[in-house]
Each structure stands twice: as C-alpha cells, then as structure tokens.
Design a protein around this motif. Structure first.
Motif, PDB file in Angstrom:
ATOM      1  N   LYS A 130       0.842  -1.216   0.000  1.00 30.97           N
ATOM      2  CA  LYS A 130       0.000   0.000   0.000  1.00 30.97           C
ATOM      3  C   LYS A 130       0.867   1.252   0.000  1.00 30.97           C
ATOM      4  N   ILE A 131       1.955   1.219   0.769  1.00 29.85           N
ATOM      5  CA  ILE A 131       2.849   2.394   0.809  1.00 29.85           C
ATOM      6  C   ILE A 131       3.676   2.459  -0.475  1.00 29.85           C
ATOM      7  N   VAL A 132       4.247   1.321  -0.857  1.00 27.08           N
ATOM      8  CA  VAL A 132       5.118   1.277  -2.046  1.00 27.08           C
ATOM      9  C   VAL A 132       4.369   1.806  -3.276  1.00 27.08           C
ATOM     10  N   ASP A 133       3.098   1.455  -3.395  1.00 23.60           N
ATOM     11  CA  ASP A 133       2.313   1.854  -4.576  1.00 23.60           C
ATOM     12  C   ASP A 133       2.039   3.357  -4.654  1.00 23.60           C
ATOM     13  N   ARG A 134       2.258   4.036  -3.538  1.00 24.57           N
ATOM     14  CA  ARG A 134       2.044   5.508  -3.571  1.00 24.57           C
ATOM     15  C   ARG A 134       3.199   6.225  -4.269  1.00 24.57           C
ATOM     16  N   PHE A 135       4.302   5.521  -4.500  1.00 26.91           N
ATOM     17  CA  PHE A 135       5.490   6.163  -5.089  1.00 26.91           C
ATOM     18  C   PHE A 135       5.715   5.578  -6.478  1.00 26.91           C
ATOM     19  N   ASP A 136       5.423   6.400  -7.477  1.00 26.37           N
ATOM     20  CA  ASP A 136       5.357   5.888  -8.851  1.00 26.37           C
ATOM     21  C   ASP A 136       6.676   6.061  -9.612  1.00 26.37           C
ATOM     22  N   ASP A 137       6.652   5.671 -10.878  1.00 25.15           N
ATOM     23  CA  ASP A 137       7.846   5.766 -11.721  1.00 25.15           C
ATOM     24  C   ASP A 137       8.397   7.180 -11.776  1.00 25.15           C
ATOM     25  N   GLU A 138       7.478   8.137 -11.848  1.00 25.29           N
ATOM     26  CA  GLU A 138       7.952   9.522 -11.988  1.00 25.29           C
ATOM     27  C   GLU A 138       8.734   9.935 -10.732  1.00 25.29           C
ATOM     28  N   TYR A 139       8.195   9.551  -9.573  1.00 23.01           N
ATOM     29  CA  TYR A 139       8.881   9.882  -8.312  1.00 23.01           C
ATOM     30  C   TYR A 139      10.301   9.303  -8.325  1.00 23.01           C
ATOM     31  N   TRP A 140      10.406   8.035  -8.695  1.00 22.74           N
ATOM     32  CA  TRP A 140      11.713   7.374  -8.573  1.00 22.74           C
ATOM     33  C   TRP A 140      12.663   7.783  -9.683  1.00 22.74           C
ATOM     34  N   SER A 141      12.133   7.982 -10.910  1.00 27.53           N
ATOM     35  CA  SER A 141      13.080   8.355 -11.971  1.00 27.53           C
ATOM     36  C   SER A 141      13.583   9.779 -11.755  1.00 27.53           C
ATOM     37  N   THR A 142      12.718  10.635 -11.183  1.00 23.72           N
ATOM     38  CA  THR A 142      13.179  11.994 -10.865  1.00 23.72           C
ATOM     39  C   THR A 142      14.265  11.949  -9.785  1.00 23.72           C
ATOM     40  N   HIS A 143      14.021  11.145  -8.764  1.00 31.16           N
ATOM     41  CA  HIS A 143      15.026  11.062  -7.688  1.00 31.16           C
ATOM     42  C   HIS A 143      16.327  10.449  -8.192  1.00 31.16           C
ATOM     43  N   GLU A 144      16.212   9.503  -9.095  1.00 32.79           N
ATOM     44  CA  GLU A 144      17.416   8.903  -9.683  1.00 32.79           C
ATOM     45  C   GLU A 144      18.184   9.954 -10.492  1.00 32.79           C
ATOM     46  N   GLU A 145      17.455  10.639 -11.385  1.00 29.25           N
ATOM     47  CA  GLU A 145      18.125  11.612 -12.265  1.00 29.25           C
ATOM     48  C   GLU A 145      18.716  12.767 -11.476  1.00 29.25           C
ATOM     49  N   GLU A 146      17.949  13.242 -10.491  1.00 26.79           N
ATOM     50  CA  GLU A 146      18.418  14.414  -9.731  1.00 26.79           C
ATOM     51  C   GLU A 146      19.273  14.012  -8.534  1.00 26.79           C
ATOM     52  N   LYS A 147      19.486  12.699  -8.376  1.00 27.76           N
ATOM     53  CA  LYS A 147      20.339  12.185  -7.287  1.00 27.76           C
ATOM     54  C   LYS A 147      19.878  12.720  -5.924  1.00 27.76           C
ATOM     55  N   LYS A 148      18.551  12.606  -5.732  1.00 25.27           N
ATOM     56  CA  LYS A 148      17.947  13.137  -4.495  1.00 25.27           C
ATOM     57  C   LYS A 148      17.502  11.991  -3.603  1.00 25.27           C
TER      58      LYS A 148
END
Ligand SMILES: Cc1cc2nc3c(=O)[nH]c(=O)nc-3n(C[C@H](O)[C@H](O)[C@H](O)COP(=O)(O)OP(=O)(O)OC[C@H]3O[C@@H](n4cnc5c(N)ncnc54)[C@H](O)[C@@H]3O)c2cc1C
Length: 388
Positions: free
Chosen positions: A18-36
C-alpha cells in the motif's frame, strides 16, 4: 514441511505494498536523475512502523524475524523504486544488528529508538580503499585516549553518508600483525557522523543514484567510550552476526527487483505489435521471460529457506550465500532481458528498465561479490581448501 507464506506474511506484503504503490515511476526516476534522497518514501515507511520490523518490541519495533523482513523487502523492490527504495531502508534492518545483540541498554535506547522512528539515518563504514574485500586488512585506527578514542582513516562506498547523521564504523584498535588472529583487534562504534569534522565526498556512479555512496575521510575524530559497541577488539565478530541476514535481505531485494523488471517486460511484450503481431506471441520473446521467472522463483525459495533457518537459530551460511548469489544473477538476467524485450525503447529512460538494469549489476558486486560467495561455498560446503 511448510513452504508457503503464512496469512501474517501476506498481511505484511499487503501493508507494505500500500505504501510502495504511492510512489510511482515519476517519483523514482526523478530522484534517480536528480540524485535526491527519497525522504518522503523513507518517512512513509517510518510512519507505517516498518523501519523497526526486526527491532526489539520494547524499543518500539515489531520484534519480527528476517523472514518477515524479507517479505517486506521483496515487496519494496518489486515496486517502482527498485533497489533505490531498498537502499533507503536496508541499513535499518540488518545494520544495527550488532547494537541489538551487543549494545548495552542505554545504547539500545539511545541508538535504536531514533532509527525506528526514522529521525536518525545511519550509514555503514566498513569497506576501505586499500583493503577491499579483505576486511581484516582495514587500517582505520582508533587510538585509546581519556574518555574515548581518536580515530583516523579512510572508508569508501559509505552509502547514504550525505543524508546520514550516524555511522556504524569498523576500526582497528590493534594492528593486524600484533593480533593472534587477523579477525581480532577490531572495534565497532556507532557514533555521530559529524560532517563538520568528517569529509564525506560523493562518488559519481552508474546507478542507484537516489542513494549516494561516498569516500569518507576521518582525521583525528573523537569518539566517546559510550559509542563503542561491546568489547574492544571484538568488532569483526559482532559484524559477522549481521552477515547472514544481510545476504538474505540483499538476495530477496534482488529477486523483487528482477520481478519488477519482468512484469514490465511481460506487459510490453503483450502491447507492442511488430510484423502484425504482438511481440509476446513469439516464443523467442516468451521463453527467455519464462526462464527469468523460473530463476527468480527458485532464488526466492532458496532465500526464504535461508531466512527460515536463521530465524530458527540454525546454521544458514551456505543457504544465505547461495541465495544472495542466485538472487543477484536472476535479477541481472531479468533486468537485462527486460531491456532487450523493449528493443530500442529499453534503452530510453521512459520505460524505466534501463534504470533497473543499472541497479541489477550492483547486486552481483555488493555487499559481497560472486567470487567470494563461491569461494565460501567451495570451502565450507565442498571441503575444498580456502582460496583467499
Ligand atoms: C554502490 C555501492 C554501495 C556500497 N555501499 C557500501 C556501504 O554502505 N558500506 C560499505 O562498507 N561498503 C559498501 N560498498 C562496498 C562493497 O561492499 C564492496 O565494493 C564489495 O564488497 C567489493 O569490494 P571491493 O570493491 O573492494 O572489491 P575488491 O576487493 O577490490 O575486489 C575486486 C574484484 O576481485 C575479486 N577478488 C578479490 N580477491 C579475490 C580472490 N581471492 N579470489 C577471487 N576473486 C577475488 C572480487 O570478487 C572482485 O570481483 C558499496 C559498494 C558499491 C559499489
């Protein structure tokens, strides 16, 4: 012989999902790209009470075993965050094990409670540039002084050092050549990572960039006696206690990562039409994906067996190592195949599989390489001479 998940395990899986599903591809790819660092995800897992899953109940944890932590971490990496999401939490689960087992009551209260609440973040300072996998050759040295130790040395790859305020630090307190055994003479601390005194320099790297890794420079840094875990000289033995849970969790995290990639590949294969048919109608596309499922599933159950043995207090070194090996391989193959199944689009960031692919090779390298696992199994299971 029970080899199914129990209803309690399924409840853990569903609650985490339930928690994991709240964080989508956009959230993670942005954090990956911006190293956040994914602070929001870390907080959501802390608020859900998941950061203390393996911690003692009297400190606010859930007091559950490695099996339950494995169910949790498999669910975490199967989601959009892959290994970035696991690395956000990972250290909470096995890292403080030495404090749980060997810390005194005051230390447990002071060190573990804020970790469970998510208000402290810890990193793990073991690897050194000149020692590599040969941990007994570390040279970071803690010299005894009045009230504590003065520490000088250099660590490498310290993950999440940029956002951590605590460090679990392995040092030498007796030079290796003066020890009876190479594993003696090492001392473990859990202490403040004061970045006004310790330089933590980010290492540019291939993937898993939402969670930083660093070169850490420690120069005459004072650590009070109160932050020493257990007895002086026994640090390596304390660290050994957390190795099997760590192997189990990294192995299962790899399986989840591979499953996430496989799900994306199967979906794409069912949607992409070329030569007037879905690519997934071709056995040349189907079979490698089916093979990935087979390897992931067998790795999963090997790892769950290791977790079950560990939680029952039985020896599990061979199974934990084999599980980590199989999980890493199966994840790497599944992520590679996911890129290939997407054809050219596999190489674009849009479909996310290149991100998972870059993460998957790490699981073959850290925290222990395939060669070291195979050497361990050759020696301990097959009775062959120690080769390293
Ligand atoms: C992204 C990332 C995050 C990490 N995070 C952390 C962290 O938070 N904290 C921490 O302490 N460490 C961390 N590490 C370090 C990691 O655990 C080590 O990189 C890993 O254990 C391998 O050690 P090494 O890089 O020094 O390899 P080396 O020891 O230099 O070995 C190089 C290669 O030689 C092989 N080799 C060496 N000796 C033998 C032998 N006798 N027989 C066969 N093969 C051999 C190894 O298997 C390996 O393939 C991280 C690493 C990475 C890449």
């Amino acid at each position: 012989m029970e080899i199914e998940l129990s209803p309690e395990h399924e409840a853990i899986r569903d609650g985490v999902k339930k928690i994991v599903d709240r964080f989508d591809d956009e959230y993670w790819s942005t954090h990956e790209e911006e190293k956040k660092f994914p602070f929001e995800f870390h907080k959501a897992m802390a608020d859900g009470g998941w950061l203390g899953i393996t911690m003692p109940e009297d400190l606010g944890g859930a007091g559950l075993g490695v099996t339950e932590a494995a169910v949790m971490m498999h669910t975490v990496t199967s989601g959009c965050g892959g290994y970035n999401s696991a690395s956000t939490l990972h250290l909470n689960l096995f890292g403080p094990h030495a404090v749980v087992v060997f810390g005194n009551p005051e230390q447990k209260e002071r060190m573990l409670k804020p970790l469970i609440a998510g208000t402290d973040r810890a990193c793990f300072g073991v690897t050194e540039p000149d020692a590599g996998l040969d941990t007994t050759s570390i040279t970071t040295f803690a010299t005894k002084v009045d009230g504590g130790y003065r520490v000088t040395g250099r660590k490498i790859w310290t993950s999440s050092g940029q956002v951590a305020n605590k460090i679990l630090l392995l040092t030498r307190t007796t030079p290796k050549e003066q020890c009876r055994k190479p594993t003696d003479g090492m001392t473990l601390f859990y202490t403040d990572l004061d970045k006004s005194r310790i330089e933590v320099r980010r290492i540019p790297k291939m993937g898993r960039n939402a969670v930083d890794s660093n070169a850490t420079f420690i120069d005459d840094y004072f650590i009070p006696d109160a932050d020493r875990i257990g007895e002086e000289g026994k640090g390596f033995h304390y660290i050994l206690h957390s190795l099997n849970p760590e192997r189990i969790l990294v192995g299962i995290e790899a399986v989840g990562l591979g499953r996430g990639a496989l799900a994306r590949a199967s979906k794409y294969a069912g949607e992409r039409k070329v030569f007037g048919r879905f690519i997934g109608e071709n056995q040349g596309i189907q079979h490698p994906l089916a093979e990935n499922w087979t390897y992931l599933e067998s790795a999963y159950w090997m790892i769950m067996r290791a977790a079950n043995l560990y939680d029952r207090g039985l020896p599990c070194g061979a199974e934990a190592n084999a599980g980590k090996f199989l999980g890493g391989r199966a994840a790497f193959e599944a992520c590679t195949r996911a890129v290939m199944t997407h054809g050219g689009m596999g190489y674009s960031t849009e479909y996310q599989v290149e991100r998972l692919f870059r993460e998957s090779i790490l699981l073959r390298i850290a925290p222990i390489t395939e060669q070291m696992i195979l050497s361990f199994i050759a020696e301990k299971v097959l009775d062959l001479p120690k080769s390293y």
